[in-house]
Design a protein around this motif. Structure first.
Motif, PDB file in Angstrom:
ATOM      1  N   ILE A   7       0.857  -1.177   0.000  1.00  0.00           N
ATOM      2  CA  ILE A   7       0.000   0.000   0.000  1.00  0.00           C
ATOM      3  C   ILE A   7       0.899   1.236   0.000  1.00  0.00           C
ATOM      4  N   LYS A   8       0.611   2.152  -0.896  1.00  0.00           N
ATOM      5  CA  LYS A   8       1.390   3.387  -0.946  1.00  0.00           C
ATOM      6  C   LYS A   8       0.730   4.418  -0.047  1.00  0.00           C
ATOM      7  N   LEU A   9       1.492   4.954   0.887  1.00  0.00           N
ATOM      8  CA  LEU A   9       1.006   5.971   1.822  1.00  0.00           C
ATOM      9  C   LEU A   9       2.024   7.095   1.932  1.00  0.00           C
ATOM     10  N   ASN A  10       1.538   8.289   2.158  1.00  0.00           N
ATOM     11  CA  ASN A  10       2.419   9.419   2.475  1.00  0.00           C
ATOM     12  C   ASN A  10       2.530   9.479   3.990  1.00  0.00           C
ATOM     13  N   VAL A  11       3.640   8.987   4.505  1.00  0.00           N
ATOM     14  CA  VAL A  11       3.851   8.915   5.949  1.00  0.00           C
ATOM     15  C   VAL A  11       4.818  10.023   6.352  1.00  0.00           C
ATOM     16  N   PRO A  12       4.417  10.841   7.335  1.00  0.00           N
ATOM     17  CA  PRO A  12       5.324  11.881   7.812  1.00  0.00           C
ATOM     18  C   PRO A  12       6.617  11.258   8.359  1.00  0.00           C
ATOM     19  N   PRO A  13       7.723  11.923   8.177  1.00  0.00           N
ATOM     20  CA  PRO A  13       9.008  11.358   8.626  1.00  0.00           C
ATOM     21  C   PRO A  13       9.070  11.147  10.149  1.00  0.00           C
ATOM     22  N   THR A  14       8.237  11.839  10.883  1.00  0.00           N
ATOM     23  CA  THR A  14       8.271  11.705  12.343  1.00  0.00           C
ATOM     24  C   THR A  14       7.436  10.531  12.852  1.00  0.00           C
ATOM     25  N   TYR A  15       6.687   9.902  11.965  1.00  0.00           N
ATOM     26  CA  TYR A  15       5.796   8.806  12.379  1.00  0.00           C
ATOM     27  C   TYR A  15       6.610   7.532  12.537  1.00  0.00           C
ATOM     28  N   GLN A  16       6.337   6.796  13.583  1.00  0.00           N
ATOM     29  CA  GLN A  16       7.027   5.535  13.841  1.00  0.00           C
ATOM     30  C   GLN A  16       6.497   4.454  12.911  1.00  0.00           C
ATOM     31  N   MET A  17       7.325   3.937  12.032  1.00  0.00           N
ATOM     32  CA  MET A  17       6.898   2.953  11.045  1.00  0.00           C
ATOM     33  C   MET A  17       6.452   1.646  11.694  1.00  0.00           C
ATOM     34  N   GLU A  18       7.128   1.215  12.741  1.00  0.00           N
ATOM     35  CA  GLU A  18       6.736  -0.031  13.413  1.00  0.00           C
ATOM     36  C   GLU A  18       5.325   0.093  13.987  1.00  0.00           C
ATOM     37  N   GLN A  19       5.033   1.252  14.565  1.00  0.00           N
ATOM     38  CA  GLN A  19       3.706   1.494  15.121  1.00  0.00           C
ATOM     39  C   GLN A  19       2.653   1.508  14.005  1.00  0.00           C
ATOM     40  N   LEU A  20       2.955   2.143  12.887  1.00  0.00           N
ATOM     41  CA  LEU A  20       2.032   2.201  11.758  1.00  0.00           C
ATOM     42  C   LEU A  20       1.764   0.805  11.199  1.00  0.00           C
ATOM     43  N   VAL A  21       2.810   0.012  11.036  1.00  0.00           N
ATOM     44  CA  VAL A  21       2.641  -1.345  10.515  1.00  0.00           C
ATOM     45  C   VAL A  21       1.760  -2.160  11.459  1.00  0.00           C
ATOM     46  N   GLN A  22       1.978  -2.023  12.760  1.00  0.00           N
ATOM     47  CA  GLN A  22       1.172  -2.772  13.728  1.00  0.00           C
ATOM     48  C   GLN A  22      -0.290  -2.316  13.693  1.00  0.00           C
ATOM     49  N   GLN A  23      -0.519  -1.013  13.610  1.00  0.00           N
ATOM     50  CA  GLN A  23      -1.882  -0.500  13.550  1.00  0.00           C
ATOM     51  C   GLN A  23      -2.597  -0.977  12.284  1.00  0.00           C
ATOM     52  N   LEU A  24      -1.917  -0.930  11.151  1.00  0.00           N
ATOM     53  CA  LEU A  24      -2.522  -1.387   9.903  1.00  0.00           C
ATOM     54  C   LEU A  24      -2.781  -2.889   9.917  1.00  0.00           C
ATOM     55  N   THR A  25      -1.877  -3.654  10.524  1.00  0.00           N
ATOM     56  CA  THR A  25      -2.074  -5.095  10.641  1.00  0.00           C
ATOM     57  C   THR A  25      -3.274  -5.404  11.508  1.00  0.00           C
ATOM     58  N   ASP A  26      -3.379  -4.725  12.653  1.00  0.00           N
ATOM     59  CA  ASP A  26      -4.520  -4.933  13.549  1.00  0.00           C
ATOM     60  C   ASP A  26      -5.834  -4.565  12.859  1.00  0.00           C
ATOM     61  N   PHE A  27      -5.837  -3.438  12.170  1.00  0.00           N
ATOM     62  CA  PHE A  27      -7.047  -3.014  11.482  1.00  0.00           C
ATOM     63  C   PHE A  27      -7.405  -3.984  10.361  1.00  0.00           C
ATOM     64  N   GLY A  28      -6.427  -4.442   9.606  1.00  0.00           N
ATOM     65  CA  GLY A  28      -6.678  -5.399   8.538  1.00  0.00           C
ATOM     66  C   GLY A  28      -7.268  -6.699   9.063  1.00  0.00           C
ATOM     67  N   ASN A  29      -6.716  -7.200  10.186  1.00  0.00           N
ATOM     68  CA  ASN A  29      -7.254  -8.422  10.801  1.00  0.00           C
ATOM     69  C   ASN A  29      -8.689  -8.213  11.254  1.00  0.00           C
ATOM     70  N   TRP A  30      -8.962  -7.071  11.879  1.00  0.00           N
ATOM     71  CA  TRP A  30     -10.324  -6.769  12.327  1.00  0.00           C
ATOM     72  C   TRP A  30     -11.274  -6.680  11.136  1.00  0.00           C
ATOM     73  N   LEU A  31     -10.840  -6.028  10.077  1.00  0.00           N
ATOM     74  CA  LEU A  31     -11.669  -5.852   8.891  1.00  0.00           C
ATOM     75  C   LEU A  31     -12.006  -7.198   8.260  1.00  0.00           C
ATOM     76  N   ILE A  32     -11.028  -8.066   8.127  1.00  0.00           N
ATOM     77  CA  ILE A  32     -11.261  -9.382   7.528  1.00  0.00           C
ATOM     78  C   ILE A  32     -12.193 -10.209   8.399  1.00  0.00           C
ATOM     79  N   LEU A  33     -11.999 -10.176   9.718  1.00  0.00           N
ATOM     80  CA  LEU A  33     -12.884 -10.929  10.610  1.00  0.00           C
ATOM     81  C   LEU A  33     -14.312 -10.400  10.567  1.00  0.00           C
ATOM     82  N   SER A  34     -14.462  -9.094  10.549  1.00  0.00           N
ATOM     83  CA  SER A  34     -15.813  -8.526  10.555  1.00  0.00           C
ATOM     84  C   SER A  34     -16.535  -8.788   9.236  1.00  0.00           C
ATOM     85  N   MET A  35     -15.809  -8.889   8.146  1.00  0.00           N
ATOM     86  CA  MET A  35     -16.426  -9.158   6.847  1.00  0.00           C
ATOM     87  C   MET A  35     -16.768 -10.634   6.678  1.00  0.00           C
TER      88      MET A  35
END
Length: 75
Positions: A7-35
């Motif tokens: 996924i292409k995203l414009n991520v600010p340089p100050t954003y923690q990439m590990e945190q973003l990856v974890q948040q997107l993974t959690d959201f993706g898992n939730w989305l797949i389960l709910s669907m």
């Protein structure tokens, strides 16, 4: 099955990439389960006539209110 998704995203340089990856993974898992779960079936209640759909129901307003309270609040 685990799959990588690019996924292409414009991520600010100050954003923690590990945190973003974890948040997107959690959201993706939730989305797949709910669907994957079927939507809850809405049980029709006689007290729906309280919303103005009183045709064909021979129950007093007091009985409908009482039934609604019992079903909704277990009183």
């Amino acid at each position: 099955m685990q799959t990588d998704i690019n996924i292409k995203l414009n991520v600010p340089p100050t954003y923690q990439m590990e945190q973003l990856v974890q948040q997107l993974t959690d959201f993706g898992n939730w989305l797949i389960l709910s669907m994957s779960h079927p939507k809850d079936v809405v049980k029709p209640y006689r007290h729906q006539s309280l919303r103005g759909l009183t045709k064909g129901i021979e129950t007093s307003s007091e009985e409908l209110v009482s039934e609604y309270l019992k079903e909704k609040y277990l009183v």
